[in-house]
Write a protein that holds these residues in place. Structure first.
Motif, short mmCIF file in Angstrom:
data_model
loop_
_atom_site.label_atom_id
_atom_site.label_comp_id
_atom_site.label_asym_id
_atom_site.label_seq_id
_atom_site.Cartn_x
_atom_site.Cartn_y
_atom_site.Cartn_z
N PHE A 122 24.96 -59.27 -39.88
CA PHE A 122 25.31 -58.86 -38.37
C PHE A 122 25.97 -57.48 -38.96
CE2 PHE A 122 27.02 -63.22 -39.76
CZ PHE A 122 28.42 -62.82 -39.31
N TYR A 123 26.46 -57.09 -37.82
CA TYR A 123 27.71 -56.65 -37.86
C TYR A 123 28.18 -56.46 -36.10
CZ TYR A 123 25.03 -52.28 -37.19
OH TYR A 123 24.49 -51.65 -36.30
N ASP A 124 29.56 -55.46 -36.10
CA ASP A 124 29.53 -55.92 -34.29
C ASP A 124 31.00 -54.66 -34.46
OD1 ASP A 124 29.60 -55.86 -31.54
OD2 ASP A 124 28.88 -57.86 -31.37
N ILE A 125 31.07 -54.03 -33.31
CA ILE A 125 32.30 -53.29 -33.34
C ILE A 125 32.31 -52.72 -31.81
CG2 ILE A 125 30.95 -50.60 -34.14
CD1 ILE A 125 33.50 -49.64 -36.00
N ASN A 126 33.84 -53.24 -31.70
CA ASN A 126 33.98 -53.13 -30.35
C ASN A 126 35.31 -51.99 -30.22
OD1 ASN A 126 35.44 -53.64 -27.89
ND2 ASN A 126 34.54 -55.32 -27.86
N PHE A 127 34.91 -50.89 -29.46
CA PHE A 127 35.81 -50.35 -29.27
C PHE A 127 36.32 -49.94 -27.44
CE2 PHE A 127 33.92 -46.99 -32.53
CZ PHE A 127 35.31 -47.24 -33.47
N SER A 128 36.33 -51.01 -26.91
CA SER A 128 36.36 -51.54 -25.11
C SER A 128 37.90 -51.38 -24.43
CB SER A 128 35.54 -52.22 -24.45
OG SER A 128 35.84 -53.46 -25.20
N ILE A 129 38.45 -51.50 -26.32
CA ILE A 129 40.36 -51.60 -25.98
C ILE A 129 40.96 -51.51 -27.00
CG2 ILE A 129 42.20 -53.35 -25.23
CD1 ILE A 129 39.70 -54.76 -23.29
N ASP A 130 41.96 -51.28 -27.11
CA ASP A 130 43.45 -50.67 -28.40
C ASP A 130 43.80 -52.08 -28.79
OD1 ASP A 130 44.78 -49.70 -30.78
OD2 ASP A 130 45.39 -47.79 -29.70
N PRO A 131 43.82 -52.96 -29.34
CA PRO A 131 43.29 -52.55 -30.61
C PRO A 131 41.81 -53.20 -30.98
CG PRO A 131 44.11 -54.46 -30.63
CD PRO A 131 44.51 -54.10 -29.40
N PHE A 135 31.82 -58.35 -39.32
CA PHE A 135 30.64 -57.57 -40.67
C PHE A 135 30.56 -59.16 -42.05
CE2 PHE A 135 28.69 -56.41 -44.12
CZ PHE A 135 27.94 -55.15 -43.89
N GLY A 136 28.96 -59.44 -41.27
CA GLY A 136 28.91 -60.75 -42.33
C GLY A 136 27.65 -60.20 -42.80
N ASP A 137 26.80 -61.69 -43.08
CA ASP A 137 26.19 -61.85 -44.11
C ASP A 137 25.97 -63.69 -44.14
OD1 ASP A 137 23.74 -62.40 -45.93
OD2 ASP A 137 24.32 -61.34 -47.27
N VAL A 138 24.64 -63.74 -43.09
CA VAL A 138 24.23 -65.60 -43.21
C VAL A 138 23.38 -66.15 -44.43
CG1 VAL A 138 23.06 -67.32 -41.81
CG2 VAL A 138 24.78 -65.81 -40.39
N ASP A 180 15.93 -58.56 -49.72
CA ASP A 180 17.16 -59.06 -49.29
C ASP A 180 17.65 -58.11 -48.00
OD1 ASP A 180 18.77 -60.57 -48.65
OD2 ASP A 180 20.43 -60.54 -50.04
N ASP A 181 18.27 -58.49 -47.12
CA ASP A 181 18.34 -57.45 -46.12
C ASP A 181 19.11 -56.89 -46.32
OD1 ASP A 181 17.16 -59.45 -44.16
OD2 ASP A 181 19.17 -60.51 -43.54
N ILE A 182 19.20 -55.30 -46.10
CA ILE A 182 20.23 -54.28 -46.47
C ILE A 182 21.38 -54.02 -45.32
CG2 ILE A 182 20.46 -51.66 -47.12
CD1 ILE A 182 17.90 -52.62 -49.30
N THR A 183 22.13 -53.86 -45.91
CA THR A 183 22.89 -53.47 -43.91
C THR A 183 24.45 -52.62 -44.59
OG1 THR A 183 22.78 -55.28 -43.32
CG2 THR A 183 24.54 -53.98 -42.29
N LEU A 184 24.44 -52.03 -43.98
CA LEU A 184 25.96 -50.73 -44.34
C LEU A 184 26.49 -50.48 -42.68
CD1 LEU A 184 24.46 -48.37 -46.52
CD2 LEU A 184 26.58 -48.89 -47.16
N LEU A 185 28.11 -50.39 -43.01
CA LEU A 185 28.80 -49.62 -41.67
C LEU A 185 30.01 -48.81 -42.29
CD1 LEU A 185 29.26 -50.03 -38.72
CD2 LEU A 185 31.05 -51.75 -39.43
N ILE A 186 30.23 -47.66 -41.99
CA ILE A 186 31.07 -46.76 -42.19
C ILE A 186 31.76 -46.67 -41.06
CG2 ILE A 186 31.85 -44.47 -43.74
CD1 ILE A 186 29.89 -45.25 -45.08
N ILE A 187 33.46 -46.71 -41.48
CA ILE A 187 33.98 -46.11 -40.27
C ILE A 187 35.19 -45.31 -41.25
CG2 ILE A 187 35.83 -46.89 -39.27
CD1 ILE A 187 35.23 -49.66 -39.06
N LYS A 188 34.77 -43.94 -40.81
CA LYS A 188 35.98 -42.95 -41.23
C LYS A 188 36.79 -42.02 -40.34
CE LYS A 188 34.86 -38.54 -43.30
NZ LYS A 188 33.92 -36.96 -44.28
N LYS A 189 38.40 -41.82 -40.43
CA LYS A 189 39.18 -41.82 -39.79
C LYS A 189 38.69 -39.59 -39.69
CE LYS A 189 43.06 -42.65 -37.63
NZ LYS A 189 43.18 -41.70 -36.78
#
Length: 260
Positions: free
Chosen positions: A41-50, A55-58, A250-259
């Motif tokens: 699973f993953y989740d990302i929230n840009f609604s409010i700063d900060p 990100f995780g794996d059960v 197995d599950d394959i999950t990726l999340l990339i954050i680039k500045k």
């Protein structure tokens, strides 16, 4: 049964966040489950700063893991929407997530379910991030696959060690109160990934001693293609993994954050 599993898969994938454009970060994600329902699973929230990211794996596979995954995501969004917790130290937020999951998994499912024995051993590795528009990050959590930073300047890899405990299995789990802090400069890349990538097995070898895709190969791909967009890097990784492995187990999950 197939129809019910399709519904479960639809619910799970619909729970994943829409990756929206952000003025400070370029974000891309990928998930492909090994069965109809997965435990990554993953989740990302840009609604409010900060901002916040999870990100995780059960543990395990299938419907039970998918159920646990959705519990984690609901708990995460509930906690970070509460002003009482949102700006607390990350280890306090993490502990709150643990207490919610422990209550549901160990005290309820583990006590009342006809399959209660299956739930007592369930847990999730999990990494929690909090960050601002300027690239200042802090993180707390525990991973099977520790996330890493690829520096735009020279391709150097900085691994973010685990600083937490697995969620949902022990009521008052403690490991350390210290979160890790770091900064992403322009074009630096943060990579979060599940073990389905690094444990992919060589499709040319079909026995138990098969070579694994491995961490070093992943680091090299990201460093080599670090000038590409987040989505392009993910596409390159998945293409390399698919050409390497003989079967996805197995599950394959990726999340990339680039500045930016």
């Amino acid at each position: 049964v197939e129809q019910e599993l399709e519904i479960a898969n639809d619910i799970q994938t619909s729970m994943l966040p829409d990756i929206t454009e952000n003025d400070s970060y370029e974000v891309a994600a990928f998930m492909r489950t090994a069965e109809e329902v997965g435990g990554d699973f993953y989740d990302i929230n840009f609604s409010i700063d900060p901002y916040y990211c999870l990100f995780g794996d059960v543990s395990g596979h299938g419907l039970q893991s998918g159920l646990f995954m959705m519990m984690v995501d609901v708990a995460f969004n509930t906690v970070i929407s509460d002003d009482q917790f949102r700006n607390q130290d990350l280890n306090i937020i993490y502990s709150k997530l643990n207490s919610i999951l422990y209550e549901n998994i160990q005290k309820r499912l583990g006590a009342k379910s006809i399959n209660r024995e299956r739930y007592h051993s369930m847990y999730t590795t999990c990494r929690l991030f909090r960050f601002d528009t300027d690239g200042n990050f802090e993180t707390f959590g525990n991973d099977q696959c520790e996330p890493f930073i690829c520096r735009a300047k020279d391709g150097a890899i900085d691994i973010l060690e685990s600083k937490g405990f697995m969620l949902g299995i022990i009521k008052d789990a403690t490991f350390t109160d210290e979160s890790i802090t770091f900064k992403l400069e322009k074009d630096d890349i943060l990579v979060l990934f599940s073990d389905g990538i690094v444990e992919a097995k060589d499709k040319k070898v079909t026995d138990e001693t098969a070579n694994l895709f491995g961490f070093d190969r992943l680091y090299e791909i990201v460093a080599k293609h670090r000038d590409q967009s987040s989505e392009q890097i993910i596409n390159t990784i998945i293409r390399e993994v698919d050409s390497f492995m003989f079967d996805q187990y197995d599950d394959i999950t990726l999340l990339i954050i680039k500045k930016k």
